[in-house]
Design a protein around this motif. Structure first.
Motif, short mmCIF file in Angstrom:
data_model
loop_
_atom_site.label_atom_id
_atom_site.label_comp_id
_atom_site.label_asym_id
_atom_site.label_seq_id
_atom_site.Cartn_x
_atom_site.Cartn_y
_atom_site.Cartn_z
N LEU A 275 15.61 -20.15 -52.43
CA LEU A 275 15.87 -19.64 -53.78
C LEU A 275 16.46 -20.72 -54.68
N SER A 276 17.33 -21.55 -54.13
CA SER A 276 17.89 -22.66 -54.92
C SER A 276 16.79 -23.60 -55.39
N TRP A 277 15.85 -23.90 -54.50
CA TRP A 277 14.73 -24.76 -54.90
C TRP A 277 13.83 -24.06 -55.91
N ALA A 278 13.65 -22.75 -55.76
CA ALA A 278 12.82 -22.02 -56.73
C ALA A 278 13.40 -22.12 -58.13
N PHE A 279 14.69 -21.92 -58.26
CA PHE A 279 15.31 -21.97 -59.59
C PHE A 279 15.39 -23.40 -60.11
N TYR A 280 15.47 -24.37 -59.22
CA TYR A 280 15.38 -25.77 -59.66
C TYR A 280 14.02 -26.05 -60.27
N GLU A 415 17.95 -32.92 -49.05
CA GLU A 415 18.62 -33.48 -47.87
C GLU A 415 18.13 -32.76 -46.62
N PRO A 416 17.24 -33.40 -45.85
CA PRO A 416 16.76 -32.77 -44.63
C PRO A 416 17.84 -32.72 -43.57
N GLY A 417 18.08 -31.54 -43.06
CA GLY A 417 19.01 -31.34 -41.96
C GLY A 417 18.40 -30.28 -41.07
N GLN A 421 18.07 -28.81 -47.52
CA GLN A 421 19.13 -28.43 -48.43
C GLN A 421 19.13 -29.30 -49.68
N HIS A 422 19.94 -28.87 -50.65
CA HIS A 422 20.28 -29.73 -51.78
C HIS A 422 21.44 -30.63 -51.36
N LYS A 423 21.32 -31.92 -51.66
CA LYS A 423 22.41 -32.84 -51.31
C LYS A 423 23.60 -32.68 -52.25
N HIS A 424 23.33 -32.27 -53.49
CA HIS A 424 24.38 -32.15 -54.50
C HIS A 424 24.33 -30.74 -55.11
N PRO A 425 25.37 -30.36 -55.84
CA PRO A 425 25.30 -29.09 -56.60
C PRO A 425 24.14 -29.11 -57.58
N LEU A 426 23.68 -27.94 -57.94
CA LEU A 426 22.58 -27.79 -58.91
C LEU A 426 23.10 -26.96 -60.08
N LEU A 427 23.40 -27.63 -61.18
CA LEU A 427 23.99 -26.98 -62.35
C LEU A 427 22.92 -26.67 -63.38
N VAL A 428 22.91 -25.42 -63.84
CA VAL A 428 21.97 -25.01 -64.88
C VAL A 428 22.72 -24.24 -65.97
#
Length: 433
Positions: A275-280, A415-417, A421-428
């Motif tokens: 979902l984080s990637w979708a909104f990005y 960030e592959p783990g 994941q996202h390596k940093h926060p995603l601010l919108v």
């Protein structure tokens, strides 16, 4: 006179040489997805590599992946380093078990995730979603950005707790513990040598504390439910009563713990990341990008570009041959949805965000087997219906209310783990429609 080529079944697949001692390990550690993408591009749909003493093959063809995960699956098991490390947290669960333990758990757990039943728990999700949207309305009025990564993690932990246990949990406790567990597990997987390989007693204290924190939450809920004998109709209640027709295969307390931890951690973590990637992707695109497409199309395309489970691993129980190349017994087979979903011969403009690639229901318009965010074969993710249902609900609710725009000056890095994941926060920033 030219020498005749070796028989097809004995040919050795091409691949990057790497260093003398650790082979390709350092390149993988430095940039895992970049290394795999470059390897597939240079050497084709099957390539040979080495990580210290371990021989591995990267498969990047629907045919080859289907061979390992479905057609000849009996020759490939989960006795790999990655599964061994995941097992440290999730125990003998669907993620880590081999036959016959996997078959037993699958038979007992799969009925819990039927779409018809999952629809009955939507109100529990809506409660948490409405609370989040209320916070976002306040942020929009005050002109404050929101951190999408943190918001999705918080939402999915609380929603998962409602779906699993019909109760609330301290989301921060689980978020903090989960971050430590996932980071430490990935660290161990990349390390050629780690004391925990010898014995679990040598795990880092931070990992032990985080695992104990998760266990304390889960076990307390299990004890409370058994003591109360309540009549809740949640996923836990169905797990507690799961049995075969004969009624003699009920899950033990240990199996319940492993199943609950797996569903809470794996289920919420992967969906929150997606979902984080979708909104990005929505926020970085032109305004109104979401309007022509269904939430299913948006989520499907997100999982193409940023699959939460970005790599899968199996071990060759016996020798085999794939694509005319010999596969030695004990070899590790690597299959990356992240790399496959960017295959230039399988996808037009593979790096572009285009939800129109998929039908309105999110199904792939192209060739079978090129799209595998939930795996394939008998081991296809049991929670795929729940992930899709939750994601569609969240994407639809957010895009109906707000237009999202990325804040300036951010570095967005995957960030592959254990998951992508996202390596940093995603601010919108948010603008109400």
């Amino acid at each position: 006179m030219a020498t005749a080529p070796p028989p097809a079944s004995r040919r050795t697949a091409p691949g990057p040489k790497g260093g003398l001692l650790w082979g390709n390990l350092h390149a993988f550690q430095a940039d895992a997805t970049g290394f795999l993408m470059e390897t597939a591009s240079r050497y084709g749909d099957i390539s040979r590599m080495r990580f210290g003493p371990f021989r591995a093959y990267l498969l990047n063809s629907p045919e080859y992946i289907h061979h390992v995960l479905a057609k000849n699956a009996s020759n490939y098991d989960k006795k790999t380093r990655s599964v061994a490390q995941i097992k440290e947290t999730c125990g003998d669960s669907l993620l880590s078990a081999n036959k016959p333990a996997w078959q037993r758990q699958r038979r007992l757990i799969q009925p819990v995730f039927q779409p018809k039943y999952l629809e009955t728990i939507l109100p529990a999700i809506d409660v948490e979603l409405d609370l989040m949207l209320d916070r976002w309305r306040q942020c929009e009025r005050e002109g404050r950005p929101v951190n999408i990564v943190a918001e999705m993690l918080h939402l999915m932990i609380r929603a998962a707790a409602k779906m699993l246990f019909s109760s609330s949990v301290d989301a921060r406790r689980i978020e903090d513990a989960l971050a430590i567990i996932l980071d430490d597990t990935w660290r161990r997987l990349q390390a050629p040598v780690d004391p925990s390989f010898i014995s679990p007693h040598f795990h880092r204290r931070s990992f032990k504390r985080a695992k104990a924190e998760i266990d304390s939450v889960i076990l307390a809920i299990l004890r409370e439910r058994r003591d109360s004998g309540g009549n809740q109709d949640d996923l836990l209640a169905r797990l507690l009563t799961a049995h075969e027709a004969e009624g003699d295969m009920r899950l033990s307390d240990a199996e319940l713990r492993d199943a609950a931890v797996t569903l809470l951690l794996a289920g919420h973590e992967t969906t929150a990341n997606a979902l984080s990637w979708a909104f990005y992707l929505i926020a970085r695109s032109a305004p109104g990008i979401a309007a022509p497409y269904s939430p299913a199309q948006i989520f499907a395309e997100t999982l193409r570009l940023y699959p939460s489970i970005w790599i899968m691993e199996r071990r060759a129980v016996g020798p085999d041959h794939i694509g005319g190349y010999h596969i030695e017994r004990g070899s590790m087979m690597l299959m990356s949805p992240y790399v496959l979903h960017r295959h230039p011969h399988l996808w037009d403009r593979p790096d572009e965000f285009d939800p129109g690639r998929f039908h309105d229901d999110g199904s792939d318009k192209g060739a079978k087997g090129r799209y595998i965010p939930f795996g394939i074969g008998k081991h296809k993710c049991v929670g795929l219906h729940m992930a899709n249902m939750v994601a569609h609900r969240v994407i639809q609710s957010v895009t109906q209310l707000f237009q999202l725009k990325l804040c300036d000056g951010q570095t967005i890095t995957a960030e592959p783990g254990i998951t992508l994941q996202h390596k940093h926060p995603l601010l919108v920033t948010l603008t109400a429609h």
